[in-house]
Design an enzyme around this catalytic site. Structure first.
Site, PDB file in Angstrom:
ATOM      1  N   ASN A  63     -40.620 -21.529  14.219  1.00  0.00           N
ATOM      2  CA  ASN A  63     -41.131 -22.441  13.172  1.00  0.00           C
ATOM      3  C   ASN A  63     -39.994 -23.132  12.432  1.00  0.00           C
ATOM      4  OD1 ASN A  63     -43.427 -20.580  13.717  1.00  0.00           O
ATOM      5  ND2 ASN A  63     -44.388 -21.731  12.066  1.00  0.00           N
ATOM      6  N   TYR A 106     -53.326 -25.790  21.163  1.00  0.00           N
ATOM      7  CA  TYR A 106     -51.980 -26.364  21.009  1.00  0.00           C
ATOM      8  C   TYR A 106     -50.990 -25.669  21.935  1.00  0.00           C
ATOM      9  CZ  TYR A 106     -47.238 -26.764  19.112  1.00  0.00           C
ATOM     10  OH  TYR A 106     -45.880 -26.921  18.980  1.00  0.00           O
ATOM     11  N   THR A 128     -41.984 -24.702  22.291  1.00  0.00           N
ATOM     12  CA  THR A 128     -42.223 -23.836  21.146  1.00  0.00           C
ATOM     13  C   THR A 128     -42.332 -22.375  21.574  1.00  0.00           C
ATOM     14  OG1 THR A 128     -43.966 -23.229  19.573  1.00  0.00           O
ATOM     15  CG2 THR A 128     -44.654 -24.520  21.445  1.00  0.00           C
ATOM     16  N   ASP A 129     -41.998 -21.461  20.666  1.00  0.00           N
ATOM     17  CA  ASP A 129     -42.180 -20.038  20.964  1.00  0.00           C
ATOM     18  C   ASP A 129     -43.651 -19.676  21.117  1.00  0.00           C
ATOM     19  OD1 ASP A 129     -42.911 -20.264  18.275  1.00  0.00           O
ATOM     20  OD2 ASP A 129     -41.527 -18.736  17.537  1.00  0.00           O
ATOM     21  N   GLU A 130     -44.548 -20.575  20.636  1.00  0.00           N
ATOM     22  CA  GLU A 130     -45.977 -20.244  20.671  1.00  0.00           C
ATOM     23  C   GLU A 130     -46.513 -20.150  22.101  1.00  0.00           C
ATOM     24  OE1 GLU A 130     -48.403 -22.078  17.654  1.00  0.00           O
ATOM     25  OE2 GLU A 130     -46.656 -22.432  16.388  1.00  0.00           O
ATOM     26  N   ARG A 138     -43.974 -15.141  10.809  1.00  0.00           N
ATOM     27  CA  ARG A 138     -43.391 -16.275  11.503  1.00  0.00           C
ATOM     28  C   ARG A 138     -41.870 -16.178  11.383  1.00  0.00           C
ATOM     29  NH1 ARG A 138     -47.580 -16.077  13.284  1.00  0.00           N
ATOM     30  NH2 ARG A 138     -49.186 -17.668  13.634  1.00  0.00           N
ATOM     31  N   LYS A 187     -48.938 -26.981  25.321  1.00  0.00           N
ATOM     32  CA  LYS A 187     -47.463 -26.984  25.411  1.00  0.00           C
ATOM     33  C   LYS A 187     -47.011 -26.155  26.623  1.00  0.00           C
ATOM     34  CE  LYS A 187     -44.773 -28.440  22.807  1.00  0.00           C
ATOM     35  NZ  LYS A 187     -44.085 -29.770  22.703  1.00  0.00           N
TER      36      LYS A 187
HETATM   37  P1  NAD Z   1     -44.990 -34.016  14.238  1.00  0.00           P
HETATM   38  O1  NAD Z   1     -46.471 -33.819  14.371  1.00  0.00           O
HETATM   39  O2  NAD Z   1     -44.388 -34.076  12.895  1.00  0.00           O
HETATM   40  O3  NAD Z   1     -44.569 -35.366  14.997  1.00  0.00           O
HETATM   41  C1  NAD Z   1     -45.086 -35.717  16.239  1.00  0.00           C
HETATM   42  C2  NAD Z   1     -44.659 -37.149  16.539  1.00  0.00           C
HETATM   43  O4  NAD Z   1     -45.139 -37.481  17.854  1.00  0.00           O
HETATM   44  C3  NAD Z   1     -45.237 -38.181  15.583  1.00  0.00           C
HETATM   45  O5  NAD Z   1     -44.249 -39.128  15.231  1.00  0.00           O
HETATM   46  C4  NAD Z   1     -46.354 -38.847  16.389  1.00  0.00           C
HETATM   47  O6  NAD Z   1     -46.589 -40.196  16.015  1.00  0.00           O
HETATM   48  C5  NAD Z   1     -45.801 -38.746  17.798  1.00  0.00           C
HETATM   49  N1  NAD Z   1     -46.874 -38.754  18.807  1.00  0.00           N
HETATM   50  C6  NAD Z   1     -47.974 -37.949  18.851  1.00  0.00           C
HETATM   51  N2  NAD Z   1     -48.745 -38.274  19.898  1.00  0.00           N
HETATM   52  C7  NAD Z   1     -48.121 -39.290  20.537  1.00  0.00           C
HETATM   53  C8  NAD Z   1     -48.400 -40.055  21.708  1.00  0.00           C
HETATM   54  N3  NAD Z   1     -49.527 -39.826  22.433  1.00  0.00           N
HETATM   55  N4  NAD Z   1     -47.532 -41.007  22.082  1.00  0.00           N
HETATM   56  C9  NAD Z   1     -46.409 -41.239  21.370  1.00  0.00           C
HETATM   57  N5  NAD Z   1     -46.087 -40.577  20.253  1.00  0.00           N
HETATM   58  C10 NAD Z   1     -46.933 -39.604  19.844  1.00  0.00           C
HETATM   59  O7  NAD Z   1     -44.350 -32.860  15.130  1.00  0.00           O
HETATM   60  P2  NAD Z   1     -43.007 -32.004  14.906  1.00  0.00           P
HETATM   61  O8  NAD Z   1     -43.310 -30.854  14.047  1.00  0.00           O
HETATM   62  O9  NAD Z   1     -41.904 -32.929  14.578  1.00  0.00           O
HETATM   63  O10 NAD Z   1     -42.793 -31.442  16.384  1.00  0.00           O
HETATM   64  C11 NAD Z   1     -42.057 -32.175  17.356  1.00  0.00           C
HETATM   65  C12 NAD Z   1     -42.003 -31.382  18.649  1.00  0.00           C
HETATM   66  O11 NAD Z   1     -41.389 -30.114  18.417  1.00  0.00           O
HETATM   67  C13 NAD Z   1     -43.368 -31.093  19.259  1.00  0.00           C
HETATM   68  O12 NAD Z   1     -43.258 -31.221  20.654  1.00  0.00           O
HETATM   69  C14 NAD Z   1     -43.643 -29.636  18.884  1.00  0.00           C
HETATM   70  O13 NAD Z   1     -44.465 -29.010  19.844  1.00  0.00           O
HETATM   71  C15 NAD Z   1     -42.227 -29.070  18.907  1.00  0.00           C
HETATM   72  N6  NAD Z   1     -41.993 -27.902  18.034  1.00  0.00           N
HETATM   73  C16 NAD Z   1     -42.333 -27.959  16.707  1.00  0.00           C
HETATM   74  C17 NAD Z   1     -42.067 -26.861  15.893  1.00  0.00           C
HETATM   75  C18 NAD Z   1     -42.375 -26.912  14.420  1.00  0.00           C
HETATM   76  O14 NAD Z   1     -42.187 -25.910  13.715  1.00  0.00           O
HETATM   77  N7  NAD Z   1     -42.813 -28.034  13.864  1.00  0.00           N
HETATM   78  C19 NAD Z   1     -41.478 -25.710  16.423  1.00  0.00           C
HETATM   79  C20 NAD Z   1     -41.150 -25.692  17.791  1.00  0.00           C
HETATM   80  C21 NAD Z   1     -41.405 -26.803  18.594  1.00  0.00           C
HETATM   81  P1  TYD Z   2     -48.267 -23.510  10.409  1.00  0.00           P
HETATM   82  O1  TYD Z   2     -47.298 -24.150   9.484  1.00  0.00           O
HETATM   83  O2  TYD Z   2     -49.557 -24.202  10.708  1.00  0.00           O
HETATM   84  O3  TYD Z   2     -47.454 -23.193  11.750  1.00  0.00           O
HETATM   85  P2  TYD Z   2     -47.895 -22.338  13.069  1.00  0.00           P
HETATM   86  O4  TYD Z   2     -49.341 -22.055  13.018  1.00  0.00           O
HETATM   87  O5  TYD Z   2     -47.554 -23.268  14.180  1.00  0.00           O
HETATM   88  O6  TYD Z   2     -47.052 -21.099  13.034  1.00  0.00           O
HETATM   89  O7  TYD Z   2     -48.638 -22.079   9.830  1.00  0.00           O
HETATM   90  C1  TYD Z   2     -47.625 -21.103   9.598  1.00  0.00           C
HETATM   91  C2  TYD Z   2     -48.335 -19.808   9.215  1.00  0.00           C
HETATM   92  O8  TYD Z   2     -48.966 -19.993   7.945  1.00  0.00           O
HETATM   93  C3  TYD Z   2     -49.443 -19.403  10.183  1.00  0.00           C
HETATM   94  O9  TYD Z   2     -49.427 -17.979  10.336  1.00  0.00           O
HETATM   95  C4  TYD Z   2     -50.713 -19.844   9.496  1.00  0.00           C
HETATM   96  C5  TYD Z   2     -50.362 -19.737   8.022  1.00  0.00           C
HETATM   97  N1  TYD Z   2     -51.039 -20.703   7.126  1.00  0.00           N
HETATM   98  C6  TYD Z   2     -51.736 -20.243   5.990  1.00  0.00           C
HETATM   99  O10 TYD Z   2     -51.802 -19.030   5.727  1.00  0.00           O
HETATM  100  N2  TYD Z   2     -52.327 -21.169   5.181  1.00  0.00           N
HETATM  101  C7  TYD Z   2     -52.293 -22.504   5.442  1.00  0.00           C
HETATM  102  O11 TYD Z   2     -52.900 -23.300   4.678  1.00  0.00           O
HETATM  103  C8  TYD Z   2     -51.564 -22.970   6.592  1.00  0.00           C
HETATM  104  C9  TYD Z   2     -51.474 -24.432   6.921  1.00  0.00           C
HETATM  105  C10 TYD Z   2     -50.945 -22.021   7.405  1.00  0.00           C
END
Ligand code: NAD
Ligand code: TYD
Length: 349
Positions: free
Chosen positions: A185, A156, A131-133, A220, A160
């Site tokens: 995101n 988090y 992630t970019d975070e 974001r 990562k």
């Molecule tokens: P999500 O929370 O929707 O899904 C996570 C999945 O991992 C779930 O199916 C969960 O059951 C599984 N999981 C969690 N802990 C586990 C464990 N101990 N063993 C096996 N399975 C496990 O997450 P997401 O948003 O789909 O993100 C997926 C990946 O992409 C993550 O690594 C996250 O850091 C990365 N990522 C997400 C975003 C975003 O915007 N959502 C952006 C950049 C990178």
């Molecule tokens: P989020 O979807 O949790 O992603 P991330 O924190 O990983 O970027 O949040 C996106 C942005 O929205 C973040 O700046 C926090 C903000 N946010 C709110 O303002 N209200 C909310 O209820 C949530 C869940 C997030």
């Protein structure tokens, strides 16, 4: 036929990736490993077993379970690993960091070690979905490149970043073909309704307040999940070992502007009154350590992998809102369960 192991395939990005792999990459067998935490949902993978009986297998296991991973690598001739499984929500990591350290750091270490034991002298490719975070927060100008030093803010992102260091160490130390993609995101179908976009859509439909952290001015950078996943495939197929690629679509928005765009879209698609939705905006206490701004510079992936995001934001947001409106049962089943307890802790009564 190549066997691709996808961890976290029952989550948001992973389930979209699995569908893309099965429908667009016919030369691959896809083995999904997922522990089915609160965020994993078998409904996200519904129908795949029937559609692809030979090319799809689901295994429930935890990525920190070394024995389960060793058995899986013994049963399947895994040649590629894409590691999505993680605890992924920043606010939850503030309430309870240890699960993040366990899954994101220990889980990555356990998976890397299982791959190393199985692959020995270098067969196999391992891609870490990051992630970019991990780069921390930007001020009002500039963008993250792959050279930006890691400076994570939340438990988090720190977990990562720890995982990313292990992935690169396995390349440098053991010569394994490991690589990392770092994406901004994501939005799209099947995103768990704790993340900003599905959270707001569900609350608009349910008649709840719309809690915006601070003044809503944090920025974001957004990408459609399919564009992210196309970038992951390009990196898996084209990248050399030990590389890092930033993935993004150059789409920065202040949170408040995004929520207002969602209000307009939900109003247009449901006939609700946009003024009534706007009245439900509530500026609430800010997230501790809230990163001010994220922005990804994807030039390296564009140049070296031919990465080109295809989904324009307005189009992607419209189709995402339409998906959540058409799949109300999907998110209502989630919102009615364990998730409520978390919402109470995070947002109060
Ligand atoms: P999500 O929370 O929707 O899904 C996570 C999945 O991992 C779930 O199916 C969960 O059951 C599984 N999981 C969690 N802990 C586990 C464990 N101990 N063993 C096996 N399975 C496990 O997450 P997401 O948003 O789909 O993100 C997926 C990946 O992409 C993550 O690594 C996250 O850091 C990365 N990522 C997400 C975003 C975003 O915007 N959502 C952006 C950049 C990178
Ligand atoms: P989020 O979807 O949790 O992603 P991330 O924190 O990983 O970027 O949040 C996106 C942005 O929205 C973040 O700046 C926090 C903000 N946010 C709110 O303002 N209200 C909310 O209820 C949530 C869940 C997030």
């Amino acid at each position: 036929m190549k066997t691709l192991l996808v961890t976290g395939g029952a989550g948001f990005i992973g389930s979209n990736f699995v569908r893309m792999a099965l429908s667009e990459h016919a030369g691959r067998r896809v083995v999904v490993l997922d522990g089915l935490t609160y965020a994993g949902n078998l409904e996200n993978l519904e129908g795949l077993q029937e559609l692809y009986p030979e090319r799809y297998r689901f295994v429930r296991a935890d990525v920190t379970d070394a024995q389960a991973l060793a058995s899986l690598f013994a049963e399947e001739a895994v040649e590629e690993v894409v590691h999505f499984a993680a605890e992924s929500h920043v606010d939850r990591s503030i309430l309870g960091p240890m699960a993040f350290v366990k899954t994101n750091v220990m889980g990555t270490a356990t998976l890397l070690e299982a791959a190393r034991q199985a692959w020995g002298d270098g067969r196999g490719r391992y891609l870490q979905v990051s992630t970019d975070e991990v780069y921390g927060a930007l001020g009002d100008a500039g963008a993250f490149t792959e050279e930006t030093p890691l400076d994570p803010s939340s438990p988090y992102s720190a977990s990562k970043a720890g995982a990313d260091h292990l992935v690169l160490a396995y390349h440098r130390t053991y010569g394994m073909h490991t690589l990392i993609t770092r994406c901004c995101n994501n939005y799209g179908p099947y995103q768990f309704p704790e993340k900003l976009i599905p959270f707001m859509i569900a609350r608009m439909v349910s008649g709840d307040t719309l809690p915006v952290y601070g003044r809503g001015e944090n920025v974001r950078d957004w990408i459609h999940v399919d564009d992210h996943n196309r970038g992951v495939f390009l990196a898996l197929e084209k990248s050399g070992p030990g590389q890092v690629y930033n993935l993004g679509a150059r789409c920065e928005l202040r949170n408040i502007d995004l929520v207002r765009a969602l209000i307009r879209e939900v109003a247009a698609q449901t006939g609700r009154d946009p003024v009534e939705l706007e009245r439900r905006l509530a500026f609430v206490q800010d997230r501790p350590g809230h990163d001010w701004r994220y922005a990804i510079d994807p030039s390296k992936a564009v140049r070296e992998l031919g990465f080109r995001p295809r989904v324009a934001f307005e189009e992607g947001l419209g189709s995402t809102v339409a998906w959540y409106l058409a799949h109300e049962g999907w998110w209502r089943r989630i919102v009615s369960g364990e998730y409520l307890e978390y919402v109470r802790k995070q947002y109060g009564a």
